[in-house]
Design a protein around this motif. Sequence first.
Motif, PDB file in Angstrom:
ATOM      1  N   LEU A  92      26.827  -2.090  -4.537  1.00  0.00           N
ATOM      2  CA  LEU A  92      27.705  -2.966  -5.339  1.00  0.00           C
ATOM      3  C   LEU A  92      27.512  -2.660  -6.829  1.00  0.00           C
ATOM      4  O   LEU A  92      28.472  -2.688  -7.607  1.00  0.00           O
ATOM      5  N   GLY A  93      26.268  -2.331  -7.218  1.00  0.00           N
ATOM      6  CA  GLY A  93      25.994  -1.934  -8.602  1.00  0.00           C
ATOM      7  C   GLY A  93      26.726  -0.656  -8.966  1.00  0.00           C
ATOM      8  O   GLY A  93      27.249  -0.519 -10.076  1.00  0.00           O
ATOM      9  N   ILE A  94      26.801   0.294  -8.028  1.00  0.00           N
ATOM     10  CA  ILE A  94      27.540   1.544  -8.248  1.00  0.00           C
ATOM     11  C   ILE A  94      29.017   1.234  -8.473  1.00  0.00           C
ATOM     12  O   ILE A  94      29.643   1.741  -9.409  1.00  0.00           O
ATOM     13  N   ILE A  95      29.584   0.394  -7.612  1.00  0.00           N
ATOM     14  CA  ILE A  95      31.009   0.026  -7.735  1.00  0.00           C
ATOM     15  C   ILE A  95      31.268  -0.603  -9.096  1.00  0.00           C
ATOM     16  O   ILE A  95      32.212  -0.246  -9.800  1.00  0.00           O
ATOM     17  N   ASP A  96      30.392  -1.547  -9.472  1.00  0.00           N
ATOM     18  CA  ASP A  96      30.570  -2.238 -10.749  1.00  0.00           C
ATOM     19  C   ASP A  96      30.508  -1.258 -11.918  1.00  0.00           C
ATOM     20  O   ASP A  96      31.337  -1.305 -12.829  1.00  0.00           O
ATOM     21  N   GLU A  97      29.536  -0.337 -11.881  1.00  0.00           N
ATOM     22  CA  GLU A  97      29.360   0.616 -12.988  1.00  0.00           C
ATOM     23  C   GLU A  97      30.524   1.606 -13.079  1.00  0.00           C
ATOM     24  O   GLU A  97      31.006   1.916 -14.176  1.00  0.00           O
ATOM     25  N   VAL A  98      31.003   2.099 -11.931  1.00  0.00           N
ATOM     26  CA  VAL A  98      32.122   3.048 -11.939  1.00  0.00           C
ATOM     27  C   VAL A  98      33.354   2.406 -12.567  1.00  0.00           C
ATOM     28  O   VAL A  98      33.984   2.991 -13.465  1.00  0.00           O
ATOM     29  N   PHE A  99      33.694   1.203 -12.139  1.00  0.00           N
ATOM     30  CA  PHE A  99      34.908   0.577 -12.667  1.00  0.00           C
ATOM     31  C   PHE A  99      34.723   0.092 -14.103  1.00  0.00           C
ATOM     32  O   PHE A  99      35.680   0.041 -14.872  1.00  0.00           O
ATOM     33  N   ARG A 100      33.487  -0.207 -14.488  1.00  0.00           N
ATOM     34  CA  ARG A 100      33.221  -0.534 -15.901  1.00  0.00           C
ATOM     35  C   ARG A 100      33.490   0.682 -16.769  1.00  0.00           C
ATOM     36  O   ARG A 100      34.111   0.581 -17.823  1.00  0.00           O
ATOM     37  N   ARG A 101      33.061   1.861 -16.285  1.00  0.00           N
ATOM     38  CA  ARG A 101      33.297   3.096 -17.047  1.00  0.00           C
ATOM     39  C   ARG A 101      34.786   3.431 -17.126  1.00  0.00           C
ATOM     40  O   ARG A 101      35.237   4.009 -18.105  1.00  0.00           O
ATOM     41  N   PHE A 102      35.528   3.086 -16.090  1.00  0.00           N
ATOM     42  CA  PHE A 102      36.972   3.330 -16.113  1.00  0.00           C
ATOM     43  C   PHE A 102      37.714   2.305 -16.970  1.00  0.00           C
ATOM     44  O   PHE A 102      38.897   2.467 -17.253  1.00  0.00           O
TER      45      PHE A 102
END
Length: 455
Positions: A163-173
Amino acid sequence: MQKPTIPKGMRDFGPIEMARRNYIFDTIRQVYALYGYRQIETPTMEQLSTLMGKYGEEGDRLLFKVLNSGDALKELSDEELLERNAIHFANKACEKGLRYDLTVPFARYVVMHRSELTLPFRRYQIQPVWRADRPQKGRYREFYQCDADVIGSTSLINEVELLGIIDEVFRRFGLRVRILLNNRKILGGIAEVAGEADRLIDITTAIDKLEKIGEEKVFDELKVKGFSEEAIGKLRPFLSLSGTNREKLAQLKELLASSAEGQKGIEELEYILCHTERLQFSAELVVDLSLARGLSYYTGAILEVKALDASMGSISGGGRYDNLTGIFGLEGLSGVGISFGADRIYDVLMELGLFPEEAETGTQVLFANFGEEEAAYLLPIVAQLRRQGLRCELYPESVKVKKQMSYADSLKIPYVILVGEEERTTETFTLKNMQTGQQTKLSLDELIHTFALQH
Protein backbone atom coordinates in the motif's frame (compact mmCIF):
# COMPACT_ATOMS: atom_id res chain seq x y z
CA MET A 1 -2.39 -1.18 -52.88
CA GLN A 2 -4.20 -1.80 -49.57
CA LYS A 3 -3.07 0.39 -46.67
CA PRO A 4 -1.55 -1.67 -43.81
CA THR A 5 -3.49 -1.92 -40.52
CA ILE A 6 -2.94 -3.43 -37.09
CA PRO A 7 -5.34 -5.71 -35.17
CA LYS A 8 -8.06 -4.06 -33.08
CA GLY A 9 -7.07 -3.46 -29.49
CA MET A 10 -3.37 -3.17 -30.42
CA ARG A 11 -1.48 0.10 -30.76
CA ASP A 12 1.64 1.71 -32.21
CA PHE A 13 3.53 4.09 -29.90
CA GLY A 14 5.46 7.02 -31.35
CA PRO A 15 8.49 8.69 -29.72
CA ILE A 16 6.45 11.12 -27.57
CA GLU A 17 4.12 8.37 -26.39
CA MET A 18 7.09 6.15 -25.60
CA ALA A 19 8.77 8.94 -23.63
CA ARG A 20 5.58 9.29 -21.55
CA ARG A 21 5.22 5.53 -21.13
CA ASN A 22 8.84 5.25 -20.02
CA TYR A 23 8.19 7.99 -17.46
CA ILE A 24 5.44 5.74 -16.01
CA PHE A 25 7.56 2.57 -16.11
CA ASP A 26 10.64 4.31 -14.70
CA THR A 27 8.67 5.88 -11.83
CA ILE A 28 7.13 2.53 -10.87
CA ARG A 29 10.47 0.74 -11.28
CA GLN A 30 12.22 3.25 -9.00
CA VAL A 31 9.62 2.87 -6.24
CA TYR A 32 9.69 -0.94 -6.47
CA ALA A 33 13.48 -0.84 -6.09
CA LEU A 34 13.16 1.39 -2.98
CA TYR A 35 11.21 -1.41 -1.31
CA GLY A 36 13.69 -4.15 -2.22
CA TYR A 37 11.80 -5.69 -5.16
CA ARG A 38 13.95 -7.24 -7.92
CA GLN A 39 13.03 -7.58 -11.58
CA ILE A 40 12.33 -10.79 -13.50
CA GLU A 41 10.82 -11.49 -16.93
CA THR A 42 8.91 -14.52 -18.20
CA PRO A 43 8.25 -15.59 -21.81
CA THR A 44 5.50 -14.10 -23.97
CA MET A 45 4.12 -17.62 -24.53
CA GLU A 46 3.35 -20.17 -21.84
CA GLN A 47 2.12 -23.72 -22.16
CA LEU A 48 -1.69 -23.67 -22.31
CA SER A 49 -1.66 -26.24 -19.50
CA THR A 50 -0.03 -23.51 -17.34
CA LEU A 51 -2.69 -20.93 -18.19
CA MET A 52 -5.96 -22.83 -18.60
CA GLY A 53 -8.26 -23.12 -15.59
CA LYS A 54 -6.48 -20.41 -13.59
CA TYR A 55 -8.75 -17.46 -14.43
CA GLY A 56 -12.22 -19.03 -14.47
CA GLU A 57 -14.39 -19.70 -17.49
CA GLU A 58 -14.13 -16.14 -18.84
CA GLY A 59 -10.34 -16.20 -18.60
CA ASP A 60 -10.13 -19.45 -20.55
CA ARG A 61 -12.30 -17.89 -23.27
CA LEU A 62 -10.18 -14.72 -23.46
CA LEU A 63 -6.83 -16.49 -23.76
CA PHE A 64 -5.06 -15.96 -27.09
CA LYS A 65 -4.14 -19.47 -28.19
CA VAL A 66 -1.23 -20.10 -30.56
CA LEU A 67 -1.48 -22.74 -33.32
CA ASN A 68 1.13 -25.49 -33.08
CA SER A 69 3.96 -24.95 -35.53
CA GLY A 70 4.13 -27.33 -38.49
CA ASP A 71 0.95 -29.28 -39.26
CA ALA A 72 -1.43 -28.00 -36.57
CA LEU A 73 -4.25 -30.16 -37.98
CA LYS A 74 -2.52 -33.53 -37.81
CA GLU A 75 -4.13 -34.42 -34.46
CA LEU A 76 -7.65 -33.76 -35.81
CA SER A 77 -9.72 -36.28 -37.76
CA ASP A 78 -11.92 -35.24 -40.70
CA GLU A 79 -14.99 -35.76 -38.49
CA GLU A 80 -13.58 -33.41 -35.83
CA LEU A 81 -12.81 -30.77 -38.46
CA LEU A 82 -16.35 -31.03 -39.84
CA GLU A 83 -17.75 -30.52 -36.33
CA ARG A 84 -16.40 -26.93 -36.47
CA ASN A 85 -16.12 -26.96 -32.67
CA ALA A 86 -13.76 -24.07 -31.92
CA ILE A 87 -12.96 -25.13 -28.33
CA HIS A 88 -12.27 -28.74 -29.30
CA PHE A 89 -10.15 -27.55 -32.25
CA ALA A 90 -8.09 -25.22 -30.01
CA ASN A 91 -7.54 -27.99 -27.44
CA LYS A 92 -5.99 -30.24 -30.09
CA ALA A 93 -4.30 -27.71 -32.40
CA CYS A 94 -2.83 -25.38 -29.74
CA GLU A 95 -0.36 -26.21 -26.97
CA LYS A 96 0.75 -22.64 -26.21
CA GLY A 97 -0.93 -19.33 -25.43
CA LEU A 98 -0.01 -15.69 -24.84
CA ARG A 99 0.16 -14.85 -21.16
CA TYR A 100 -3.11 -13.44 -19.72
CA ASP A 101 -1.49 -11.83 -16.69
CA LEU A 102 1.87 -11.88 -14.89
CA THR A 103 0.79 -13.64 -11.68
CA VAL A 104 0.26 -17.18 -12.97
CA PRO A 105 3.55 -17.11 -14.95
CA PHE A 106 5.19 -15.85 -11.73
CA ALA A 107 3.77 -18.81 -9.79
CA ARG A 108 5.13 -21.14 -12.48
CA TYR A 109 8.52 -19.35 -12.28
CA VAL A 110 8.68 -19.81 -8.48
CA VAL A 111 7.94 -23.54 -8.75
CA MET A 112 10.52 -24.04 -11.52
CA HIS A 113 13.26 -21.99 -9.76
CA ARG A 114 12.41 -22.76 -6.12
CA SER A 115 15.90 -24.11 -5.31
CA GLU A 116 17.52 -20.83 -6.48
CA LEU A 117 15.23 -18.45 -4.55
CA THR A 118 15.77 -16.93 -1.12
CA LEU A 119 12.45 -16.55 0.69
CA PRO A 120 10.67 -14.27 1.14
CA PHE A 121 11.16 -13.52 -2.56
CA ARG A 122 10.22 -10.01 -3.72
CA ARG A 123 9.91 -9.67 -7.47
CA TYR A 124 8.60 -7.08 -9.86
CA GLN A 125 7.77 -7.56 -13.51
CA ILE A 126 6.85 -5.00 -16.19
CA GLN A 127 5.70 -6.76 -19.36
CA PRO A 128 2.79 -6.86 -21.82
CA VAL A 129 -0.14 -9.28 -21.45
CA TRP A 130 -2.83 -10.25 -23.95
CA ARG A 131 -6.59 -10.79 -23.69
CA ALA A 132 -8.99 -11.55 -26.53
CA ASP A 133 -11.46 -9.03 -25.12
CA ARG A 134 -13.73 -6.55 -26.90
CA PRO A 135 -11.66 -3.34 -27.20
CA GLN A 136 -13.14 -0.19 -25.61
CA LYS A 137 -11.96 2.90 -23.73
CA GLY A 138 -9.27 1.89 -21.27
CA ARG A 139 -9.47 -1.76 -22.36
CA TYR A 140 -7.00 -3.12 -24.89
CA ARG A 141 -6.11 -6.57 -26.22
CA GLU A 142 -2.43 -5.92 -25.58
CA PHE A 143 -1.48 -3.93 -22.52
CA TYR A 144 1.27 -3.69 -19.93
CA GLN A 145 1.08 -4.77 -16.31
CA CYS A 146 3.55 -3.62 -13.69
CA ASP A 147 3.40 -6.24 -10.94
CA ALA A 148 5.11 -6.59 -7.60
CA ASP A 149 4.69 -9.71 -5.45
CA VAL A 150 6.30 -11.03 -2.31
CA ILE A 151 6.04 -14.77 -1.87
CA GLY A 152 7.00 -17.00 1.06
CA SER A 153 5.74 -14.74 3.86
CA THR A 154 2.35 -14.53 5.61
CA SER A 155 3.18 -11.26 7.42
CA LEU A 156 0.66 -8.45 6.90
CA ILE A 157 3.59 -6.01 6.90
CA ASN A 158 3.85 -6.98 3.23
CA GLU A 159 0.32 -5.64 2.60
CA VAL A 160 1.17 -2.43 4.46
CA GLU A 161 4.33 -1.92 2.39
CA LEU A 162 2.56 -2.66 -0.92
CA LEU A 163 0.00 0.00 0.00
CA GLY A 164 2.99 2.29 0.69
CA ILE A 165 4.28 1.56 -2.84
CA ILE A 166 0.88 2.45 -4.34
CA ASP A 167 0.72 5.66 -2.33
CA GLU A 168 4.27 6.71 -3.30
CA VAL A 169 3.83 5.94 -7.03
CA PHE A 170 0.66 8.01 -7.32
CA ARG A 171 2.15 10.79 -5.18
CA ARG A 172 5.02 11.00 -7.67
CA PHE A 173 2.54 11.13 -10.55
CA GLY A 174 0.66 13.96 -8.79
CA LEU A 175 -2.50 11.85 -8.99
CA ARG A 176 -5.15 11.89 -6.24
CA VAL A 177 -6.40 8.35 -5.64
CA ARG A 178 -8.70 6.35 -3.43
CA ILE A 179 -7.58 2.87 -2.34
CA LEU A 180 -10.51 0.52 -1.72
CA LEU A 181 -9.82 -2.29 0.76
CA ASN A 182 -11.62 -5.51 1.55
CA ASN A 183 -10.81 -9.07 2.57
CA ARG A 184 -11.89 -12.33 0.99
CA LYS A 185 -12.35 -13.83 4.48
CA ILE A 186 -14.94 -11.12 5.24
CA LEU A 187 -16.73 -12.00 2.00
CA GLY A 188 -16.57 -15.67 3.01
CA GLY A 189 -18.03 -14.74 6.39
CA ILE A 190 -20.87 -12.82 4.72
CA ALA A 191 -21.72 -15.87 2.57
CA GLU A 192 -21.59 -18.05 5.70
CA VAL A 193 -23.91 -15.77 7.70
CA ALA A 194 -26.33 -15.68 4.75
CA GLY A 195 -26.44 -19.49 4.86
CA GLU A 196 -24.84 -19.74 1.39
CA ALA A 197 -21.20 -20.54 2.24
CA ASP A 198 -20.80 -22.71 -0.86
CA ARG A 199 -21.96 -19.92 -3.20
CA LEU A 200 -19.32 -17.29 -2.41
CA ILE A 201 -18.42 -16.69 -6.08
CA ASP A 202 -22.08 -16.07 -7.03
CA ILE A 203 -22.44 -13.58 -4.17
CA THR A 204 -19.16 -11.76 -4.85
CA THR A 205 -19.80 -11.58 -8.62
CA ALA A 206 -23.13 -9.86 -7.91
CA ILE A 207 -21.99 -7.43 -5.20
CA ASP A 208 -18.92 -6.47 -7.24
CA LYS A 209 -21.42 -4.70 -9.56
CA LEU A 210 -22.90 -2.61 -6.73
CA GLU A 211 -21.36 0.68 -7.87
CA LYS A 212 -22.43 0.14 -11.50
CA ILE A 213 -26.00 -1.14 -11.09
CA GLY A 214 -27.08 -0.22 -7.54
CA GLU A 215 -28.23 -2.23 -4.53
CA GLU A 216 -31.66 -3.36 -5.77
CA LYS A 217 -30.35 -4.65 -9.09
CA VAL A 218 -27.68 -6.63 -7.23
CA PHE A 219 -30.45 -8.29 -5.21
CA ASP A 220 -32.47 -8.89 -8.38
CA GLU A 221 -29.46 -10.66 -9.86
CA LEU A 222 -29.13 -12.83 -6.76
CA LYS A 223 -32.85 -13.73 -7.02
CA VAL A 224 -32.33 -14.79 -10.63
CA LYS A 225 -29.46 -16.99 -9.44
CA GLY A 226 -31.87 -18.72 -7.04
CA PHE A 227 -31.04 -17.05 -3.72
CA SER A 228 -33.92 -17.07 -1.24
CA GLU A 229 -35.53 -13.91 0.19
CA GLU A 230 -34.18 -14.97 3.59
CA ALA A 231 -30.58 -15.15 2.31
CA ILE A 232 -30.95 -11.81 0.51
CA GLY A 233 -32.40 -10.26 3.69
CA LYS A 234 -29.28 -11.37 5.58
CA LEU A 235 -27.04 -9.83 2.90
CA ARG A 236 -28.75 -6.41 2.91
CA PRO A 237 -27.12 -4.95 6.07
CA PHE A 238 -23.65 -5.64 4.68
CA LEU A 239 -24.19 -3.45 1.63
CA SER A 240 -25.49 -0.47 3.61
CA LEU A 241 -22.58 -0.05 6.06
CA SER A 242 -21.56 3.58 6.56
CA GLY A 243 -19.22 5.79 8.57
CA THR A 244 -15.45 5.74 8.96
CA ASN A 245 -13.36 2.64 8.31
CA ARG A 246 -13.26 1.93 12.05
CA GLU A 247 -17.05 2.34 12.36
CA LYS A 248 -17.63 -0.01 9.42
CA LEU A 249 -15.39 -2.64 11.01
CA ALA A 250 -17.21 -2.26 14.36
CA GLN A 251 -20.56 -2.86 12.61
CA LEU A 252 -19.04 -5.82 10.75
CA LYS A 253 -17.87 -7.40 14.01
CA GLU A 254 -21.48 -7.57 15.17
CA LEU A 255 -22.88 -8.73 11.84
CA LEU A 256 -20.22 -11.46 11.52
CA ALA A 257 -20.25 -12.49 15.20
CA SER A 258 -21.03 -16.10 14.26
CA SER A 259 -18.29 -16.43 11.62
CA ALA A 260 -14.73 -17.22 12.72
CA GLU A 261 -13.53 -16.69 9.13
CA GLY A 262 -15.20 -13.27 8.95
CA GLN A 263 -13.69 -12.21 12.29
CA LYS A 264 -10.23 -13.22 11.05
CA GLY A 265 -10.74 -11.02 7.95
CA ILE A 266 -11.76 -8.05 10.15
CA GLU A 267 -8.67 -8.59 12.32
CA GLU A 268 -6.42 -8.52 9.22
CA LEU A 269 -8.02 -5.30 7.94
CA GLU A 270 -7.64 -3.67 11.37
CA TYR A 271 -3.92 -4.50 11.39
CA ILE A 272 -3.41 -3.00 7.92
CA LEU A 273 -5.38 0.17 8.75
CA CYS A 274 -3.60 0.62 12.10
CA HIS A 275 -0.17 0.55 10.45
CA THR A 276 -1.02 2.60 7.37
CA GLU A 277 -2.46 5.36 9.58
CA ARG A 278 1.03 5.86 11.03
CA LEU A 279 2.57 6.28 7.59
CA GLN A 280 0.58 9.41 6.68
CA PHE A 281 -0.48 8.39 3.20
CA SER A 282 -1.53 10.96 0.61
CA ALA A 283 -4.07 8.45 -0.75
CA GLU A 284 -7.47 7.96 0.85
CA LEU A 285 -8.07 4.41 2.18
CA VAL A 286 -11.68 3.21 2.25
CA VAL A 287 -13.07 -0.13 3.46
CA ASP A 288 -15.50 -1.20 0.72
CA LEU A 289 -17.41 -4.47 1.09
CA SER A 290 -18.59 -4.37 -2.53
CA LEU A 291 -14.99 -4.86 -3.65
CA ALA A 292 -14.80 -8.47 -4.76
CA ARG A 293 -12.11 -8.83 -7.39
CA GLY A 294 -13.05 -11.63 -9.76
CA LEU A 295 -9.84 -13.67 -9.80
CA SER A 296 -10.50 -16.76 -7.75
CA TYR A 297 -7.05 -17.01 -6.18
CA TYR A 298 -7.32 -14.18 -3.61
CA THR A 299 -7.71 -15.45 -0.05
CA GLY A 300 -7.02 -12.45 2.21
CA ALA A 301 -6.72 -8.70 1.69
CA ILE A 302 -7.95 -7.37 -1.66
CA LEU A 303 -7.50 -3.82 -2.93
CA GLU A 304 -8.35 -1.62 -5.87
CA VAL A 305 -7.23 1.91 -6.74
CA LYS A 306 -9.36 4.56 -8.46
CA ALA A 307 -8.32 8.03 -9.65
CA LEU A 308 -10.40 10.72 -7.94
CA ASP A 309 -10.26 13.29 -10.74
CA ALA A 310 -10.72 11.15 -13.85
CA SER A 311 -13.46 9.00 -15.36
CA MET A 312 -11.55 5.73 -15.39
CA GLY A 313 -12.14 2.39 -13.67
CA SER A 314 -9.52 0.62 -11.61
CA ILE A 315 -5.93 1.77 -12.28
CA SER A 316 -4.27 -0.59 -9.82
CA GLY A 317 -5.24 -3.58 -7.71
CA GLY A 318 -4.05 -6.65 -5.90
CA GLY A 319 -4.43 -8.97 -2.96
CA ARG A 320 -3.24 -11.90 -0.87
CA TYR A 321 -3.21 -15.44 -2.22
CA ASP A 322 -2.39 -18.26 0.19
CA ASN A 323 -1.59 -21.09 -2.17
CA LEU A 324 -1.07 -19.88 -5.74
CA THR A 325 1.92 -22.16 -6.32
CA GLY A 326 -0.23 -25.11 -5.19
CA ILE A 327 -1.75 -25.19 -8.68
CA PHE A 328 1.72 -26.31 -9.85
CA GLY A 329 2.32 -28.79 -7.04
CA LEU A 330 4.23 -26.57 -4.56
CA GLU A 331 1.93 -26.27 -1.55
CA GLY A 332 1.91 -23.76 1.27
CA LEU A 333 3.69 -20.73 -0.22
CA SER A 334 1.68 -17.65 0.65
CA GLY A 335 2.04 -14.50 -1.42
CA VAL A 336 0.62 -11.02 -1.86
CA GLY A 337 0.92 -8.73 -4.84
CA ILE A 338 -0.21 -5.60 -6.66
CA SER A 339 -0.41 -4.58 -10.29
CA PHE A 340 -0.40 -1.11 -11.87
CA GLY A 341 -2.38 -0.74 -15.10
CA ALA A 342 0.16 1.33 -17.05
CA ASP A 343 -2.13 1.97 -20.02
CA ARG A 344 -4.97 3.25 -17.86
CA ILE A 345 -2.55 5.38 -15.81
CA TYR A 346 -1.28 6.83 -19.11
CA ASP A 347 -4.84 7.79 -20.14
CA VAL A 348 -5.53 9.39 -16.76
CA LEU A 349 -2.26 11.38 -16.76
CA MET A 350 -3.10 12.57 -20.29
CA GLU A 351 -6.66 13.52 -19.33
CA LEU A 352 -5.41 15.55 -16.36
CA GLY A 353 -2.32 17.00 -18.09
CA LEU A 354 0.02 15.54 -15.47
CA PHE A 355 2.94 14.43 -17.64
CA PRO A 356 5.94 16.65 -16.79
CA GLU A 357 7.51 18.47 -19.74
CA GLU A 358 10.86 16.79 -19.13
CA ALA A 359 9.18 13.39 -19.66
CA GLU A 360 8.78 14.35 -23.31
CA THR A 361 12.19 15.97 -23.84
CA GLY A 362 14.31 14.13 -26.38
CA THR A 363 17.29 15.84 -28.02
CA GLN A 364 18.43 18.85 -25.97
CA VAL A 365 20.55 20.53 -28.63
CA LEU A 366 20.91 20.32 -32.42
CA PHE A 367 24.17 21.23 -34.14
CA ALA A 368 23.47 22.86 -37.48
CA ASN A 369 25.43 21.52 -40.44
CA PHE A 370 27.13 24.12 -42.69
CA GLY A 371 29.19 21.68 -44.77
CA GLU A 372 31.64 18.78 -44.73
CA GLU A 373 34.47 20.68 -43.05
CA GLU A 374 32.22 22.00 -40.29
CA ALA A 375 30.69 18.56 -39.78
CA ALA A 376 34.15 16.96 -39.49
CA TYR A 377 35.10 19.67 -36.94
CA LEU A 378 31.89 19.13 -34.92
CA LEU A 379 31.74 15.30 -34.78
CA PRO A 380 34.38 14.92 -31.99
CA ILE A 381 32.82 17.86 -30.07
CA VAL A 382 29.34 16.25 -30.29
CA ALA A 383 30.90 12.96 -29.08
CA GLN A 384 32.52 14.77 -26.14
CA LEU A 385 29.22 16.41 -25.15
CA ARG A 386 27.43 13.06 -25.33
CA ARG A 387 30.02 11.64 -22.95
CA GLN A 388 29.07 14.49 -20.61
CA GLY A 389 25.45 13.22 -20.74
CA LEU A 390 24.10 15.86 -23.14
CA ARG A 391 21.53 14.51 -25.63
CA CYS A 392 22.58 16.08 -28.93
CA GLU A 393 22.36 15.61 -32.69
CA LEU A 394 24.36 16.84 -35.66
CA TYR A 395 22.04 17.52 -38.58
CA PRO A 396 23.25 15.02 -41.23
CA GLU A 397 23.00 17.18 -44.40
CA SER A 398 24.25 20.71 -45.07
CA VAL A 399 20.87 21.97 -46.30
CA LYS A 400 19.44 25.48 -45.83
CA VAL A 401 19.56 26.68 -42.22
CA LYS A 402 15.82 27.40 -42.36
CA LYS A 403 15.11 23.71 -42.98
CA GLN A 404 17.36 22.71 -40.10
CA MET A 405 15.60 25.20 -37.79
CA SER A 406 12.23 23.83 -38.89
CA TYR A 407 13.44 20.33 -38.01
CA ALA A 408 14.42 21.51 -34.51
CA ASP A 409 11.05 23.25 -34.09
CA SER A 410 8.98 20.25 -35.11
CA LEU A 411 10.87 17.98 -32.67
CA LYS A 412 10.71 20.64 -29.90
CA ILE A 413 14.52 20.70 -29.61
CA PRO A 414 15.07 23.67 -27.28
CA TYR A 415 18.53 24.76 -28.54
CA VAL A 416 20.41 24.92 -31.83
CA ILE A 417 24.18 25.47 -32.03
CA LEU A 418 25.59 27.30 -35.05
CA VAL A 419 29.26 26.86 -35.90
CA GLY A 420 30.47 28.66 -39.01
CA GLU A 421 33.92 29.86 -40.08
CA GLU A 422 34.06 32.62 -37.45
CA GLU A 423 33.15 30.25 -34.59
CA ARG A 424 35.75 27.70 -35.73
CA THR A 425 38.45 30.37 -35.83
CA THR A 426 37.59 31.65 -32.32
CA GLU A 427 36.71 28.18 -30.97
CA THR A 428 33.28 29.39 -29.86
CA PHE A 429 29.71 28.23 -30.32
CA THR A 430 26.63 30.32 -31.07
CA LEU A 431 23.82 28.89 -28.93
CA LYS A 432 20.31 29.78 -30.09
CA ASN A 433 17.35 29.44 -27.72
CA MET A 434 14.54 28.25 -29.99
CA GLN A 435 11.82 29.57 -27.71
CA THR A 436 13.10 33.15 -27.24
CA GLY A 437 15.28 33.44 -30.35
CA GLN A 438 18.12 34.74 -28.17
CA GLN A 439 21.67 33.90 -29.35
CA THR A 440 24.72 33.60 -27.06
CA LYS A 441 28.40 33.01 -27.90
CA LEU A 442 30.03 30.45 -25.61
CA SER A 443 33.31 28.55 -25.24
CA LEU A 444 33.16 24.74 -25.03
CA ASP A 445 33.58 24.83 -21.21
CA GLU A 446 30.82 27.43 -20.91
CA LEU A 447 28.59 25.34 -23.15
CA ILE A 448 29.14 22.22 -20.98
CA HIS A 449 28.55 24.30 -17.84
CA THR A 450 25.33 25.80 -19.25
CA PHE A 451 23.78 22.37 -19.86
CA ALA A 452 25.18 20.90 -16.64
CA LEU A 453 23.16 23.54 -14.75
CA GLN A 454 19.98 22.36 -16.49
CA HIS A 455 20.33 18.74 -15.29
